[in-house]
Every structure is written in structure tokens, then in C-alpha cells.
Design an enzyme around this catalytic site. Structure first.
Site, short mmCIF file in Angstrom:
data_model
loop_
_atom_site.label_atom_id
_atom_site.label_comp_id
_atom_site.label_asym_id
_atom_site.label_seq_id
_atom_site.Cartn_x
_atom_site.Cartn_y
_atom_site.Cartn_z
N ARG A 22 0.85 -1.19 0.00
CA ARG A 22 0.00 0.00 0.00
C ARG A 22 0.89 1.25 0.00
O ARG A 22 2.09 1.15 0.22
CB ARG A 22 -0.94 -0.01 1.20
N GLY A 23 0.23 2.40 -0.20
CA GLY A 23 0.96 3.65 -0.33
C GLY A 23 1.33 3.81 -1.80
O GLY A 23 1.80 2.85 -2.44
N ALA A 24 1.12 5.01 -2.33
CA ALA A 24 1.20 5.21 -3.78
C ALA A 24 2.55 4.83 -4.39
O ALA A 24 2.61 4.17 -5.42
CB ALA A 24 0.86 6.67 -4.10
N ALA A 25 3.64 5.23 -3.76
CA ALA A 25 4.96 4.95 -4.34
C ALA A 25 5.26 3.44 -4.28
O ALA A 25 5.79 2.86 -5.24
CB ALA A 25 6.04 5.73 -3.59
N ARG A 65 -6.66 -0.92 -7.36
CA ARG A 65 -7.07 0.26 -6.58
C ARG A 65 -7.11 1.45 -7.53
O ARG A 65 -6.17 1.68 -8.27
CB ARG A 65 -6.09 0.52 -5.41
N CYS A 130 -1.76 9.42 7.96
CA CYS A 130 -1.51 8.19 7.19
C CYS A 130 -0.02 7.84 7.24
O CYS A 130 0.72 8.26 8.15
CB CYS A 130 -2.02 8.34 5.77
N ASP A 199 -1.75 10.66 -3.05
CA ASP A 199 -2.00 9.57 -4.00
C ASP A 199 -2.11 10.10 -5.41
O ASP A 199 -1.83 9.39 -6.38
CB ASP A 199 -3.27 8.81 -3.61
N ASN A 209 -5.50 12.55 -1.13
CA ASN A 209 -4.72 11.77 -0.15
C ASN A 209 -5.69 11.10 0.81
O ASN A 209 -6.92 11.27 0.71
CB ASN A 209 -3.72 12.69 0.57
N LYS A 210 -5.14 10.35 1.75
CA LYS A 210 -5.93 9.57 2.70
C LYS A 210 -7.08 10.39 3.29
O LYS A 210 -6.91 11.56 3.64
CB LYS A 210 -5.00 9.08 3.82
N LYS A 235 3.15 11.24 -8.85
CA LYS A 235 1.80 11.42 -8.29
C LYS A 235 0.98 12.43 -9.09
O LYS A 235 -0.18 12.67 -8.76
CB LYS A 235 1.87 11.89 -6.83
C1 RUB Z 1 -1.82 5.83 1.51
C2 RUB Z 1 -1.77 7.31 1.48
C3 RUB Z 1 -0.41 7.96 1.38
C4 RUB Z 1 -0.08 8.18 -0.10
C5 RUB Z 1 1.36 8.60 -0.30
O1 RUB Z 1 -3.11 5.30 1.45
O2 RUB Z 1 -2.77 8.00 1.46
O3 RUB Z 1 -0.39 9.20 2.01
O4 RUB Z 1 -0.29 6.98 -0.83
O5 RUB Z 1 2.24 7.57 0.09
P1 RUB Z 1 -3.33 3.71 1.54
P2 RUB Z 1 3.72 7.47 -0.51
O6 RUB Z 1 -2.77 3.27 2.85
O7 RUB Z 1 -4.81 3.54 1.45
O8 RUB Z 1 -2.61 3.10 0.36
O9 RUB Z 1 4.36 8.78 -0.21
O10 RUB Z 1 4.38 6.33 0.21
O11 RUB Z 1 3.59 7.25 -1.97
#
Ligand code: RUB
Length: 323
Positions: A22-25, A65, A130, A199, A209-210, A235
């Protein structure tokens, strides 16, 4: 799922869907690696069959997703690298583009961290929402610059990604205060910056974002606390330049409440949106690997990087839309 999709790619798709990845990156990185796996394992007889295998794998990943635009951006990057006319040539194209994509992602995060760290002063306290690896890269770089940073971490219901943030910050030696989401306004008086990830960033500078980010940003603006969004250019949502909107994922209500408790309450309707949209007027800076931008000018960077639009190279040629 399409039979052509390799089991390891299916597994990655399932793990993205269930949020083990999880998390966009992190999702983007996993998707690029999955396409690489599909390419190295493909037994396609000819170049067209190989391309079809890769499209099928990309669709399986894309369907997981809907909100993090880093996922289609990653798929596009890897698929666009396929220029050869032979299976072996295409396989090498995918391996090279996937490796290049993952290396660029890592480098972008490190570069973005340096930019974000410059906004943080020695002794500052941040508030997080988040878990964002881009946001944490800023803190990590600040700590490496010798700055003492403290953090107020929102737990981030319903999935409690704030716990991951608390753990990572602890590993960086950053003292953490964990709060429930509804205590955020109370503690905004004690912090110097709100620091979140994204995201997706839309062409008008809105930040997706979250869920809870927009309320936090409104409260932060009310209290005069600057809000900084750490978002590498992966992003940026190119489709928003041509009028597309960002799809907000609605997740299963079981993340919010179990069936038994729900029944005890008389089965009210439960909604579980995973993300929200923060209008640009509540954001002070979007920090990218290309420097920091006021949200309203992010479209300039978007045009430079993506041109005027996007394609969907994972669609079958007959149904392919070129928005
Ligand atoms: C994760 C979320 C993060 C962004 C950025 O949501 O909202 O703030 O994805 O993350 P979820 P990053 O837990 O539902 O995936 O900076 O790691 O890309």
C-alpha cells in the site's frame, strides 16, 4: 483473472487489493516489478502474443485500486518502453524500463526529501496523517542534516497507517506523540508543519490523499499552520489536464465495523471512502524532486512531464482510448 497473467503478478495484484502492498509509491514500485516478472517468465511465441501478455498483466494490476495515479503512471512507463519487434527484444525492453522506473522512483524520493527537509527547521514539530514514504523522506533528510524533529502522528482510522509512521519515525530517532484523529485540531497549536503525502495531484493543484487530509488542512489553515505535501512527480495525474476526475476508492465497510456490532446498532449504512480531495487553497507547498511548487502552478510541471494527455497502453488495441 486472465489466464495469461503470471501467478506472481496475480499475487502482487491481490496484495495491492488487500493493502499488504500500500501507499502510492510502493504500489507503483511493486507494479513495475510485477510487469518485469511477467516479461521474464512469458513463454509467448511471438511479439504480438508477448505484448498481449503484458497488457493482460497491466490490466490485472490496474484494476486493483483506483485512486493512486502512480499505478497507471508506472504501468505506462514500463509498457511504453516496448519498442522491439522480437520477443527477446521486448523482454529486454520491459526489464530495462522496469529497472529504470524503480531506480528513478528511489532517486526522486531522495531528491524530494532534500527539498522538503529545507522547509523544516531545527526543533520543528510536524503533524502527519496516514503513512507516506515521500513525506518520511523529508523527515529523514532533515534528521540527516542534523536537525531535531518531533512528530505528532494521527493514528488514521480505519486502517491505522499512523502506526507504521510512528514506527518509522521512531527508527529515525524522532520522538512521536500518537493521537486519535479527532484530536488533531487540539494539537495543531503545538506543531510547526502539517506534512502529508499524496495519492494523486490534480491539474488545478488539488491534492488527493488519505481520507481526513482535507479536514486536517482546513483546520491547519484556520490555525495558521503551514501544510506541506510531499509528492514526487509520479503522483501528478495527467488525465486531470483533459478534464478527467480522480476516482475516490470506496473500501469495504468491514474495515470500519464488524458485522456483529453493526447488527447491534440496527444495521446503519456505513461508508468507507479511502481518500479525499484537498483544494489547492489549503496547501502551502507541493514538494517534488523537481523542487517545491505552489499548488496552483503544478500544472506547468505536469504539462512539461506528460504533454497534454495520456494513453492507456494496457487496453486491447480495438478498445484503446486515447483521452
Ligand atoms: C496511503 C496514502 C499515502 C499516499 C502517499 O493510502 O494515502 O499518504 O499513498 O504515500 P493507503 P507514498 O494506505 O490507502 O494506500 O508517499 O508512500 O507514496
Amino acid at each position: 483473472m486472465d489466464d495469461r497473467v503470471h501467478p506472481e503478478v496475480r499475487r502482487t495484484a491481490t496484495e495491492i487489493d488487500t493493502m499488504e502492498i500500500r501507499g502510492a509509491a510502493t504500489i507503483a514500485d511493486a507494479a513495475a516489478r510485477a510487469l518485469r516478472m511477467q516479461a521474464t517468465e512469458s513463454d509467448a511465441a511471438d511479439a504480438e502474443a508477448f505484448r498481449a501478455d503484458l497488457r493482460a498483466a497491466a490490466r490485472a494490476l490496474h484494476e486493483t485500486r483506483p485512486t493512486a495515479v502512480s499505478l497507471p503512471n508506472a504501468l505506462r512507463y514500463v509498457l511504453r518502453g516496448m519498442s522491439s519487434t522480437t520477443v527477446e527484444g521486448l523482454r529486454q525492453n520491459v526489464v530495462d524500463s522496469a529497472d529504470e522506473f524503480c531506480a528513478r522512483l528511489e532517486r526522486a524520493q531522495a531528491d524530494l526529501g532534500e527539498v522538503g527537509a529545507n522547509r523544516l527547521r531545527d526543533g520543528d514539530t510536524i503533524m502527519t496523517h496516514c503513512h507516506s514514504t515521500d513525506a518520511l523522506a523529508c523527515v529523514e533528510a532533515a534528521v540527516e542534516q542534523g536537525k531535531h524533529i518531533e512528530a505528532v502522528v494521527k493514528e488514521t482510522r480505519p486502517r491505522n497507517q499512523g502506526h507504521i509512521t510512528a514506527k518509522r519515525l521512531d527508527e529515525l530517532g524522532v520522538p512521536v506523540t500518537l493521537i486519535v484523529d479527532s484530536a488533531a485540531r487540539r494539537y495543531l497549536n503545538d506543531v510547526d508543519h502539517v506534512l502529508v503525502g499524496a495519492d494523486a495531484v490534480a491539474a488545478d493543484g488539488s491534492v488527493i490523499n488519505k481520507i481526513g487530509t482535507s479536514g486536517l488542512a482546513v483546520n491547519a489553515r484556520d490555525r495558521g499552520t503551514p501544510i506541506m505535501v510531499a509528492a514526487q512527480t509520479l503522483k501528478l495525474h495527467p488525465g486531470t489536464m483533459t478534464g478527467h476526475t480522480v476516482d475516490i476508492e470506496m473500501r469495504d465497510t468491514s474495515e470500519v465495523i464488524d458485522d456483529e456490532t453493526l447488527a447491534e446498532l440496527g444495521n446503519p449504512t456505513v461508508k468507507n471512502p479511502a481518500f479525499d480531495v484537498t483544494p489547492p487553497r489549503y496547501v502551502d507547498a507541493i514538494v517534488t524532486e523537481r523542487g517545491q511548487f505552489p499548488p496552483e502552478s503544478i500544472v506547468i510541471l505536469m504539462r512539461e512531464l506528460f504533454g497534454e494527455g495520456t494513453s492507456e497502453p494496457w487496453a486491447e488495441p480495438s478498445s484503446r482510448a486515447e483521452p
